[in-house]
Design a protein around this motif. Structure first.
Motif, PDB file in Angstrom:
ATOM      1  N   LYS A   1       0.984  -1.160   0.172  1.00 38.82           N
ATOM      2  CA  LYS A   1      -0.098  -0.055  -0.012  1.00 38.82           C
ATOM      3  C   LYS A   1       0.873   1.258  -0.031  1.00 38.82           C
ATOM      4  O   LYS A   1       0.381   2.611  -0.400  1.00 38.82           O
ATOM      5  CB  LYS A   1      -0.930   0.038   1.176  1.00 38.82           C
TER       6      LYS A   1
ATOM      7  N   THR B   1       2.897   1.370  -3.903  1.00 44.96           N
ATOM      8  CA  THR B   1       1.948   1.303  -5.235  1.00 44.96           C
ATOM      9  C   THR B   1       1.714   2.911  -5.411  1.00 44.96           C
ATOM     10  O   THR B   1       1.467   3.393  -6.557  1.00 44.96           O
ATOM     11  CB  THR B   1       0.742   0.606  -4.997  1.00 44.96           C
ATOM     12  N   LYS B   2       1.824   3.681  -4.233  1.00 44.99           N
ATOM     13  CA  LYS B   2       1.858   5.186  -4.517  1.00 44.99           C
ATOM     14  C   LYS B   2       3.099   5.725  -4.782  1.00 44.99           C
ATOM     15  O   LYS B   2       3.142   7.158  -4.832  1.00 44.99           O
ATOM     16  CB  LYS B   2       1.163   5.697  -3.012  1.00 44.99           C
TER      17      LYS B   2
END
Length: 326
Positions: free
Chosen positions: A108, A111-112
């Motif tokens: 999480k 992925t950003k």
């Protein structure tokens, strides 16, 4: 740079920033056992920029916590710089330094484009360090991994780039981002980073006991040692590491009674902060009681605990079982 070498000469043992773990209560217990410096849970620059109270809450300090490091994550140089400046103002004289997270491998996060994803873009990583360094008066450090892709070590070169961009120290974990926490941490990476830069280097990864803290220093020449998962349910690791670094006999391992007493204290410290609902204590309780007689059977009960008295009831049971096994 000399200032940072002086700092780490007296701050050898560091508690790593761990999301959902290094809250005020846990930091207090680790400091009492010998951690020289603790980090807050990692803080989202984006979250801070939205004036998110949940995010700002992470920067609250415990009573007597006169020095702390704050780790910031994000990937936008401007946002990182402005929020670093806000943190510096908010934390004030208690801030030791600001750390930039370039090591977290969680899906999480990466992925950003945050955390260890930045190791795939050293130019952006360097721009972030430069921007943050220009925005604050405190030292800026960077934490990263051996490299992104398994088998492709980029840490020494990456460390040089971060130093050139203005990093005052670096922390390196000897696993690749793609490994997550599988396999083992290569302390040779820490040694190679130490050879590559002239700023202090913090060694991290697979420091599982006090003797490991002395071993990683001796094998790599690192300036300080960071302990993460091995401290979960085990703040005593810092007392053991302190003894090992001083060449002294390790303190006696905590008894069942001492482990349960520490867990109770942890729950009470959390309750002072969070109120009646301390469900976040569940994972800590599991760690404290790991390996104790009756622990497996108690796991389901722990998962139903909400308040201090709920945890106390399970701890009482465990003490009874331990007494019967004695």
């Amino acid at each position: 740079m000399g200032r940072m070498y002086d700092f780490f000469a007296s701050h050898q043992l560091l508690l790593a920033p761990m999301a959902g773990v290094s809250d005020m209560a846990f930091r207090t217990l680790c400091r009492e056992q010998g951690a020289d410096l603790t980090y807050t849970e990692m803080v989202s620059a984006k979250g801070l920029s939205y004036a998110n109270e949940k995010t700002r809450h992470l920067l609250d300090l415990a009573q007597g916590e006169d020095v702390v490091a704050v780790q910031l994550f994000g990937h936008e140089p401007g946002v990182m710089a402005s929020q670093a400046a806000w943190i510096e103002q908010a934390v004030g004289d208690s801030l030791a330094y600001l750390d930039i997270n370039m090591g977290c491998p969680a899906r999480k996060i990466v992925t950003k484009g945050d955390g260890s994803a930045l190791m795939r873009d050293p130019d952006l990583a360097a721009r972030i360090v430069s921007a943050v360094r220009a925005a604050v008066d405190h030292p800026v450090t960077v934490k990263f991994r051996r490299g992104w892709a398994q088998g492709q070590e980029t840490a020494p070169e990456f460390a040089r780039r971060m130093e050139a961009a203005g990093a005052c120290a670096v922390a390196v974990h000897g696993r690749f981002a793609e490994q997550l926490y599988r396999g083992s941490s290569d302390w040779g990476t820490v040694a190679r980073v130490k050879q590559a830069v002239s700023i202090p280097v913090i060694g991290n990864g697979d420091v599982k006991c006090g003797a490991d803290a002395a071993a990683i220093k001796q094998q790599t020449g690192c300036d300080a040692v960071m302990i993460a998962r091995a401290a979960e349910g085990n703040p005593w690791i810092f007392a053991q590491a302190k003894a090992a670094l001083a060449g002294e006999h390790p303190p006696v391992a905590p008894t069942v009674e001492q482990r349960i007493a520490m867990a109770r204290r942890h729950a009470r410290l959390l309750a002072q902060r969070e109120g009646r609902n301390i469900v976040r204590m569940r994972k800590h309780a599991m760690w404290y009681m790991a390996g104790l007689p009756g622990a497996a059977a108690a796991r389901g009960k722990i998962n139903a605990c909400v308040g201090v008295e709920d945890f106390d009831a399970v701890f009482d049971e465990l003490l009874e079982i331990a007494g019967a096994h004695a």
